[in-house]
Enzyme design. Structure first.
Site, PDB file in Angstrom:
ATOM      1  N   ASP B  96       0.858  -1.180   0.000  1.00 51.10           N
ATOM      2  CA  ASP B  96       0.000   0.000   0.000  1.00 51.10           C
ATOM      3  C   ASP B  96       0.901   1.239   0.000  1.00 51.10           C
ATOM      4  OD1 ASP B  96       0.963   0.135   2.542  1.00 51.10           O
ATOM      5  OD2 ASP B  96      -0.946  -0.195   3.536  1.00 51.10           O
ATOM      6  N   ASP B 272      -7.524  -7.608   0.511  1.00 53.27           N
ATOM      7  CA  ASP B 272      -6.580  -7.849   1.618  1.00 53.27           C
ATOM      8  C   ASP B 272      -7.297  -7.494   2.893  1.00 53.27           C
ATOM      9  OD1 ASP B 272      -6.264  -4.786   1.228  1.00 53.27           O
ATOM     10  OD2 ASP B 272      -5.248  -5.218   3.111  1.00 53.27           O
TER      11      ASP B 272
END
Lengths: 374, 374
Positions: B96, B272
């Site tokens: 991320d 996720d």
């Protein structure tokens, strides 16, 4: 499948000086001695899978009666098929009697001739541990090797107090033996425990009395409680000559790699200690080049593993930099990997000692090894 | 060895309703979609070995830029050979941008057009994250799939504020893309992130603008932050038609098994979430018969495993009684086994979804499965 035998036995294969190579036979398999027993306190060797413990080379593990009697409870473990089934370890299990943990963990306790009354450190519930109940519990757990209940006292203590505790432990040994003989399953064994602090005369009296009761194995208790290595070894040297050479000798709660080597050198066959797993959780690794503190910043960018020659993947395949990062970050995997490293190292150490005894070069091996790891 | 390719690609293999079966190609291997990415926050999927993550069926894992930039630091990871080498995972990695964690973990932060200035939650040190620096960091880590820096805001928020954050995120997407094009290695990909809260019109504008920039994949961010499943799904339904069918769609930070099934049903390809490992550490297991709270006393004497049919040893070979005992005792092994159970269950769930799509029976499968697990 493990070979299942219904008799307990100890075979002395060879010696190198006083160091002994042997085979201990139990209902759940054979133990190569000298042996180090990883500690599975509440039914798990902390942060390890039992597969890893086995693959590391451990033949036998230890579990704590005090912890298991409180949670999940011995009767519950029995209903679930016994401790081997419950914790999924099909090799030999040695259990202690609970006496040591009562003294170290339960804040509220009352000692009498009958036994020790105490409160659980978990929920404050009341419990009574007697020599007979300690045997009962260990029978319920299904231990291959049981320990008698003894009275452990903190050192230093008044000589009078050490003697009183030693004598009480002897009377408890007799009661434990009588209880064991009526209740144990075939092949299980009960060890007596030599007490007497660091007083050679008390230790001798304790050993002689226990040998008179004819136990299948003898433990030396009440050491490694702060007296220092030198005094521990001197006490051992006083005790061991009074124990029969045909029976296994177990030094309880010991110790560092150096303690193990020097105790084997004096004739000890069995050990247990939380050090490999506890130190692992705190970032300290044992290696053939001594202790390594992975918290230390020196490891932060070190791509090398702890030991490229190790049989243990955790020591061989992971960089010190990664281990450092995991320990600094408080990650589970740090504790998992370093507990694994240390458990494997202790087994490698025992295997090396057994090889050195078999080749009758123990003293030379010990000198060389101690110069590297101390 | 993994197949190494120097190009990123997505191939849509088949559909069942809106549910999509695909293959994502990255420099570190192929990812079967729909895919769930286990979260390896600081370079470890908590309480698991990567071997277990791989064996459970995970093709790709996620790591957090915010955590890794603070400790051990992106430059340090790069000097150690990149994140794949550092954490010993040779499959694809998605990282991320760090934006979400800055908002959720750093108490002291200051947002500007340039980026976000903040203090580390670990040691209070000062850091600046810009769209360019987020790309830099992810290049240093060696991520196969990078995410643009976006501004995540807490919901509910004023519409004006949601719009402002969405527009800022678009400008940051452009900057990230320019930075990525000059710095990334061959085959690596950068995804844009659709923002806009639960406002369909803002979401549409965000999606259209990002598609105009032509990213190789698109994420939907800012959901599963407390808005509830129904509103999340409605928002998804508004966004997905505006994304090209030829590119992968990633729903960030989601979610429960039910969330995953219903999102795949609407056309999402990637997920996720920390739920499987976090819940595992807290004693909660996901199974094909719904959630099981192992702390519950009902399991104390239950010798049956969580799922005798499971591909995961932790679900198949260990009794509920033992798991209950470990969790109640706060033992590492409890967290290790249940994190493993849940990680494996999530992968079994994704594999079942992929099979149902391949056989074009996704809706029927979803209905049946939801009736069992909800």
């Amino acid at each position: 499948m493990q070979e299942r035998v219904a008799s307990f036995g100890f075979e002395l294969k060879s010696q190198s000086g006083a160091a002994r190579l042997g085979l201990l036979t139990t209902p759940h398999g054979v133990v190569r001695t000298p042996a180090f027993m990883p500690v599975g306190t509440v039914g798990t060797v902390k942060a390890l899978y039992f597969d890893q413990v086995k693959a590391a080379g451990a033949d036998i593990v230890l579990a704590n009666t005090y912890h298991l009697m409180l949670r999940p409870g011995a009767e519950r473990v029995a209903r679930l098929g016994g401790l081997h089934t419950f914790m999924r370890w099909d090799g030999p299990i040695l259990t202690d009697s609970g006496g040591f943990q009562v003294m170290s963990l339960s804040k509220i306790r009352e000692m009498s001739e009958e036994g020790v009354r105490f409160r659980s450190h978990i929920d404050g519930s009341r419990h009574m541990l007697t020599p007979e109940r300690a045997v009962d519990i260990q029978c319920l757990l299904g231990s291959d090797i049981q320990m008698q209940l003894d009275q452990c006292i903190e050192l230093p203590a008044e000589p009078r107090e050490v003697e009183r505790a030693m004598e009480l432990s002897l009377r408890w040994a007799e009661r434990a033996k009588r209880a064991f003989e009526t209740r144990a399953a075939p092949g299980q064994a009960l060890f007596g425990i030599v007490q007497g602090g660091t007083d050679a005369e008390l230790r001798r009296r304790s050993a002689d009395a226990l040998v008179g009761m004819d136990f299948p194995g003898y433990a030396v208790g009440g050491l490694a409680v702060g007296e220092g290595q030198e005094l521990m070894l001197r006490t051992l040297e006083g005790v061991l000559p009074h124990l029969p050479t045909t029976k296994p000798r177990y030094l309880m709660g010991v110790g560092t790699p150096s303690d193990l080597i020097k105790s084997v050198q004096r004739g000890v066959d069995m050990f247990d200690c939380v050090l490999p797993t506890r130190n692992g959780r705190h970032g300290l690794a044992f290696t053939w080049n001594g202790k390594v503190n992975l918290r230390n910043a020196i490891h932060a960018e070190d791509p090398s593993p702890l030991d490229p020659q190790s049989s243990c993947p955790a020591a061989r395949d992971y960089s010190r930099a990664y281990l450092h990062h995991l320990i600094r970050s408080g990650e589970f995997l740090g504790a998992m990997l370093l507990s694994w490293v240390n458990t494997a190292f202790y087994q490698e150490l025992m295997a090396a000692m057994r090889a050195a005894i078999a080749e009758d070069r123990f003293d030379a091996w010990a000198e060389e090894t101690l110069s590297k790891i101390e």
